[in-house]
Design a protein around this motif. Structure first.
Motif, PDB file in Angstrom:
ATOM      1  N   VAL A   1       0.843  -1.206   0.000  1.00 11.65           N
ATOM      2  CA  VAL A   1       0.000   0.000   0.000  1.00 11.65           C
ATOM      3  C   VAL A   1       0.876   1.252   0.000  1.00 11.65           C
ATOM      4  O   VAL A   1       0.620   2.195  -0.748  1.00 11.65           O
ATOM      5  CB  VAL A   1      -0.959   0.009   1.221  1.00 11.65           C
ATOM      6  CG1 VAL A   1      -1.632   1.356   1.374  1.00 11.65           C
ATOM      7  CG2 VAL A   1      -2.013  -1.064   1.055  1.00 11.65           C
ATOM      8  N   THR A   2       1.925   1.256   0.813  1.00 12.12           N
ATOM      9  CA  THR A   2       2.746   2.471   0.887  1.00 12.12           C
ATOM     10  C   THR A   2       3.505   2.688  -0.424  1.00 12.12           C
ATOM     11  O   THR A   2       3.807   3.818  -0.786  1.00 12.12           O
ATOM     12  CB  THR A   2       3.738   2.435   2.073  1.00 12.12           C
ATOM     13  OG1 THR A   2       4.474   1.229   1.984  1.00 12.12           O
ATOM     14  CG2 THR A   2       3.034   2.487   3.407  1.00 12.12           C
ATOM     15  N   LYS A   3       3.799   1.591  -1.138  1.00 11.74           N
ATOM     16  CA  LYS A   3       4.509   1.735  -2.423  1.00 11.74           C
ATOM     17  C   LYS A   3       3.573   2.151  -3.562  1.00 11.74           C
ATOM     18  O   LYS A   3       4.036   2.531  -4.635  1.00 11.74           O
ATOM     19  CB  LYS A   3       5.203   0.414  -2.786  1.00 11.74           C
ATOM     20  CG  LYS A   3       6.537   0.240  -2.081  1.00 11.74           C
ATOM     21  CD  LYS A   3       7.354  -0.866  -2.694  1.00 11.74           C
ATOM     22  CE  LYS A   3       6.844  -2.209  -2.272  1.00 11.74           C
ATOM     23  NZ  LYS A   3       7.510  -3.378  -2.725  1.00 11.74           N
TER      24      LYS A   3
ATOM     25  N   SER B   1       1.771   4.657  -4.160  1.00 11.75           N
ATOM     26  CA  SER B   1       1.805   6.036  -4.652  1.00 11.75           C
ATOM     27  C   SER B   1       3.034   6.298  -5.528  1.00 11.75           C
ATOM     28  O   SER B   1       3.079   7.286  -6.256  1.00 11.75           O
ATOM     29  CB  SER B   1       1.744   7.010  -3.481  1.00 11.75           C
ATOM     30  OG  SER B   1       2.743   6.660  -2.577  1.00 11.75           O
ATOM     31  N   ASP B   2       4.046   5.430  -5.449  1.00 14.47           N
ATOM     32  CA  ASP B   2       5.239   5.614  -6.306  1.00 14.47           C
ATOM     33  C   ASP B   2       4.862   5.351  -7.762  1.00 14.47           C
ATOM     34  O   ASP B   2       4.049   4.500  -8.053  1.00 14.47           O
ATOM     35  CB  ASP B   2       6.353   4.624  -5.940  1.00 14.47           C
ATOM     36  CG  ASP B   2       6.844   4.844  -4.528  1.00 14.47           C
ATOM     37  OD1 ASP B   2       6.418   5.840  -3.926  1.00 14.47           O
ATOM     38  OD2 ASP B   2       7.613   4.012  -4.047  1.00 14.47           O
ATOM     39  N   GLU B   3       5.524   6.058  -8.652  1.00 16.32           N
ATOM     40  CA  GLU B   3       5.291   5.830 -10.084  1.00 16.32           C
ATOM     41  C   GLU B   3       6.194   4.697 -10.567  1.00 16.32           C
ATOM     42  O   GLU B   3       7.180   4.931 -11.231  1.00 16.32           O
ATOM     43  CB  GLU B   3       5.568   7.114 -10.869  1.00 16.32           C
ATOM     44  CG  GLU B   3       4.505   8.184 -10.702  1.00 16.32           C
ATOM     45  CD  GLU B   3       3.112   7.710 -11.083  1.00 16.32           C
ATOM     46  OE1 GLU B   3       2.991   7.004 -12.089  1.00 16.32           O
ATOM     47  OE2 GLU B   3       2.163   8.031 -10.352  1.00 16.32           O
ATOM     48  N   ASN B   4       5.892   3.491 -10.182  1.00  8.63           N
ATOM     49  CA  ASN B   4       6.796   2.399 -10.564  1.00  8.63           C
ATOM     50  C   ASN B   4       6.104   1.356 -11.451  1.00  8.63           C
ATOM     51  O   ASN B   4       6.413   0.185 -11.411  1.00  8.63           O
ATOM     52  CB  ASN B   4       7.412   1.729  -9.333  1.00  8.63           C
ATOM     53  CG  ASN B   4       6.337   1.241  -8.378  1.00  8.63           C
ATOM     54  OD1 ASN B   4       5.151   1.490  -8.602  1.00  8.63           O
ATOM     55  ND2 ASN B   4       6.729   0.544  -7.342  1.00  8.63           N
ATOM     56  N   ILE B   5       5.132   1.826 -12.221  1.00 13.65           N
ATOM     57  CA  ILE B   5       4.415   0.914 -13.115  1.00 13.65           C
ATOM     58  C   ILE B   5       5.084   0.967 -14.495  1.00 13.65           C
ATOM     59  O   ILE B   5       5.245   2.053 -15.052  1.00 13.65           O
ATOM     60  CB  ILE B   5       2.944   1.355 -13.245  1.00 13.65           C
ATOM     61  CG1 ILE B   5       2.282   1.370 -11.868  1.00 13.65           C
ATOM     62  CG2 ILE B   5       2.190   0.549 -14.291  1.00 13.65           C
ATOM     63  CD1 ILE B   5       1.392   0.235 -11.545  1.00 13.65           C
ATOM     64  N   VAL B   6       5.483  -0.183 -14.991  1.00 17.98           N
ATOM     65  CA  VAL B   6       6.123  -0.224 -16.316  1.00 17.98           C
ATOM     66  C   VAL B   6       5.220  -1.005 -17.264  1.00 17.98           C
ATOM     67  O   VAL B   6       5.092  -2.231 -17.151  1.00 17.98           O
ATOM     68  CB  VAL B   6       7.509  -0.909 -16.230  1.00 17.98           C
ATOM     69  CG1 VAL B   6       8.233  -0.812 -17.568  1.00 17.98           C
ATOM     70  CG2 VAL B   6       8.341  -0.306 -15.126  1.00 17.98           C
ATOM     71  N   LEU B   7       4.557  -0.291 -18.198  1.00 14.52           N
ATOM     72  CA  LEU B   7       3.639  -0.963 -19.119  1.00 14.52           C
ATOM     73  C   LEU B   7       4.413  -1.550 -20.298  1.00 14.52           C
ATOM     74  O   LEU B   7       5.170  -0.850 -20.966  1.00 14.52           O
ATOM     75  CB  LEU B   7       2.595   0.029 -19.636  1.00 14.52           C
ATOM     76  CG  LEU B   7       1.662   0.621 -18.576  1.00 14.52           C
ATOM     77  CD1 LEU B   7       0.677   1.586 -19.209  1.00 14.52           C
ATOM     78  CD2 LEU B   7       0.914  -0.482 -17.819  1.00 14.52           C
TER      79      LEU B   7
END
Ligand SMILES: Nc1ncnc2c1ncn2[C@@H]1O[C@H](COP(=O)(O)OP(=O)(O)OP(=O)(O)O)[C@@H](O)[C@H]1O
Ligand SMILES: [Mg+2]
Length: 237
Positions: free
Chosen positions: A65-67, A69-75
């Protein structure tokens, strides 16, 4: 109280409950060791083990949950059928009490997803399908695509207790667990579906469910377009 105070106070409460139980049973065992028979000792240790597992699951979910909000999505372009198989393999090992079936349509295009996040979504949904249905029941994971759609459909179907429509919003919120016998019997932090919905929407997908007396079907829609371009399957995916 702001949102993060709220989160911290809920987390503290959720952590305290299993910790208090672990300490209580450990103290009882230490204080009455000679008076307890082997069966009682075993029972208490089992509770300590269960509560420790509950804590580990909770801490892992809180970290997720805390992670979020990070922009760590790689499509990337992903063959969804291939990505589902190892998840089913893993969850079916964990829930040997249930049957797992797949109905994967071989002719679907690739989707634009983050494969790790997609597999996390599938793990949450298939675990729930097993957790909230009785032993011996079947969990079916299917994929489909219709030609005029912008999305691939992935469905996780169970033969479980079902979810009342009045709880449709609630189940996707943090720390929400419904009050029914199977939920009371199983462990959970009530974070799985919150994480699942947030990750799905971060990947521009959608999640919904239908439920009746025969069970529940969760559907995840995954886009086949990324930044306006239709994704192409790479040979290795
Ligand atoms: N397939 C299902 N059938 C019936 N009820 C379900 C199903 N999936 C979820 N639920 C209900 O929704 C609640 C929230 O689910 P969620 O996955 O968020 O949390 P959880 O399974 O309790 O804990 P965890 O954080 O470990 O996943 C569950 O506690 C359960 O009551
Ligand atoms: Mg869950």
């Amino acid at each position: 109280m702001n949102n993060s105070d709220d989160f911290i106070s809920t987390v503290s409460h959720e952590l305290r409950t299993p910790l208090t139980s672990i300490r209580g049973f450990a103290q009882t065992m230490l204080g009455s060791w000679d008076k307890l028979d082997d069966d009682s000792k075993k029972k208490f240790l089992k509770i300590i083990e269960q509560q420790s597992n509950r804590l580990i699951n909770l801490v892992e979910n809180i970290l997720s949950v805390t992670k979020l909000s990070d922009e760590n999505i790689v499509l990337k372009s992903v063959d969804i059928n291939n990505a589902i198989l190892p998840v089913i393999q893993m969850v079916s090992q964990q829930y040997k009490t249930h049957k797992f079936e797949t109905e994967l349509n071989k002719n679907i295009p690739c989707a634009a997803v983050d494969i790790d996040k997609f597999q996390q979504i599938m793990t949450n949904l298939t675990e729930n399908a097993a957790k909230y249905s009785d032993e011996g029941k079947t969990v079916t994971v299917s994929t489909s695509f219709s030609d005029n759609s912008d999305y691939i459909s992935v469905k996780v179907k169970d033969q479980g207790i079902g979810i009342d429509q009045k709880d449709a919003k609630k189940i996707f919120t943090k720390f929400s667990r419904l009050d029914n016998p199977l939920t009371r019997k199983t462990q959970g932090s009530g974070l799985g579906l919150y994480i699942t919905k947030t990750l799905t929407e971060k990947m521009n997908g959608k999640i919904s469910f239908t439920s009746d007396k025969n069970g529940t079907v969760f559907e995840v829609l995954l886009p086949i377009y990324n930044a306006g371009e239709r994704v192409k399957c790479s040979v290795t995916s």
